[in-house]
Motif scaffolding. Structure first.
Motif: not given
Length: 397
Positions: A76-97
């Motif tokens: 989950p720590l890696d997952a949260s890092r992914v979410v923060r990265f994409h959110r900072s680039r404009g993706t505010t909603t995402q599924l984890a594949s």
């Protein structure tokens, strides 16, 4: 949080307001209206018109494996890092594949990521496999691909507790029709992909279960469209034209020709196209060595390809996901493929959100205040998540 009101050019998700005002009340959109109809004189309005930006909904990526140097496949720590990265680039909603893996690995991954769905950090989980074609495995480990297994799928749905929102499977796999019905029953979207099936098989499986359908990265990891042997592409395009399916397009200039992207938009319209990234850990990172699931990946000139084993398509290693953000995909779709901005934004926001029943991807009262400001060159220069402006990357500021 005080009311925030911003004036400028606004794309709501499906419509364009050439001069509009959007107001956030805390983390929720309070009002979206033409500027001439604004009727809150006590609220200060920030005018973005001189900067020439376009305000659009936060992007919705429903096919993403990672980014910012991390992936969804570990903890989950890696997952949260992914979410923060994409959110900072404009993706505010995402599924984890999640890529194909042995059953015990998938159980562990789903159990680890499900809490992030329940807290709202992720919008859901996407199982890309493991019921795929070994002949069209792409960047999936063929050793992890198995025939359709209803018991495994049922167990994964139970472990997820509603977190699983979609699964990609090949229509020629065992029990394909039953898999589709089980997914629909569990509130998930069945997606056609990584398949060697012919057109008739694809069409027959889709007819076996009514409900929303998706096609995973159309054209990629499936037979090419041929006039005497049309394969799954023809069935998927036809279903999309009948408003029975939403087809994913990876419009990053690597997975598809820009002309192919434009063709799909022209054929089925933005309401049936979901722009996605298929991003992996190297998104936003320099060239080098990475991993996707359990396979090694080498990124050169921004193109990710497998460096493990003999995974080749023709005489080159298989593409191993994308390295672009969804904002970059939208930009290329407009500038290189020639799709109009409103349509490209719709396919990166409203369409995928609607497919998965998400309260996102649209700037309208009552919806989360998720928004991106695109400059005149269509680069993301500001991001709001739940009404709060968040820190973006240095090159964006």
């Amino acid at each position: 949080m005080a009311v925030t009101a911003i004036r400028g050019r606004i794309i709501t998700g499906v419509d364009l307001l050439a001069d509009g005002i959007i107001a956030f009340d805390g983390g929720t959109v309070m009002e979206v209206t033409p500027a001439g109809q604004w009727n809150y004189p006590g609220v200060d309005v920030v005018d973005t018109r001189p900067s020439g930006v376009t305000l659009v909904p936060g992007f919705v990526d429903v096919h993403c494996h990672g980014g910012g140097g991390a992936g969804f496949h570990h903890d989950p720590l890696d997952a949260s890092r992914v979410v923060r990265f994409h959110r900072s680039r404009g993706t505010t909603t995402q599924l984890a594949s999640l890529v194909s893996a042995p059953g015990e690995v998938l159980r562990r991954q789903v159990a680890a990521l499900a809490p992030l769905v329940h807290t709202g950090d992720l919008a859901g989980l996407h199982l890309e496999g493991p019921f795929l074609s070994v002949w069209k495995c792409g960047a999936h480990d063929p050793a992890a691909i198995i025939p359709g297994d209803l018991s495994l799928l049922s167990e994964l749905l139970d472990v997820g507790g509603g977190a699983i929102r979609s699964q990609t499977f090949a229509p020629e796999t065992a029990h394909a029709a039953s898999i589709a019905r089980l997914l629909h029953k569990g509130g998930a979207v069945p997606c056609i992909g990584h398949t060697s099936a012919d057109s008739a098989t694809t069409r027959r499986v889709m007819a076996a279960s009514s409900g929303q359908w998706g096609a995973t990265h159309l054209f990629n990891a499936m037979p090419a469209l041929h006039h005497r042997d049309p394969g799954p592409v023809a069935s998927c395009l036809s279903a999309a034209a009948r408003v029975e399916m939403v087809v994913e397009i990876i419009g990053d200039g690597v997975h598809l020709s820009d002309d192919t992207v434009r063709m799909v938009f022209d054929l089925v319209g933005p309401g049936q196209v979901a722009l996605v990234t298929d991003a992996m850990a190297a998104a936003g990172m320099p060239d080098g060595d990475y991993a996707l699931g359990g396979l090694d990946v080498r990124v050169d000139d921004g193109v990710a390809r497998l460096s493990t084993g003999d995974h080749y398509v023709g005489d080159v290693p298989a593409i191993a996901g994308g390295t672009a953000t969804l904002a970059e995909v939208v930009r290329r779709t407009v500038i290189s493929a020639g799709v109009d901005l409103v349509s490209a934004v719709q396919s990166a926001t409203h369409t995928p959100a609607t497919l998965f029943g998400l309260k996102a991807g649209h700037l309208r009262p009552g919806y989360p205040a998720d928004m991106v400001a695109l400059d005149e060159d269509l680069r993301a220069v500001a991001v709001w998540h739940r009404g709060e402006r968040i820190k973006t990357s240095p090159e964006q500021c």
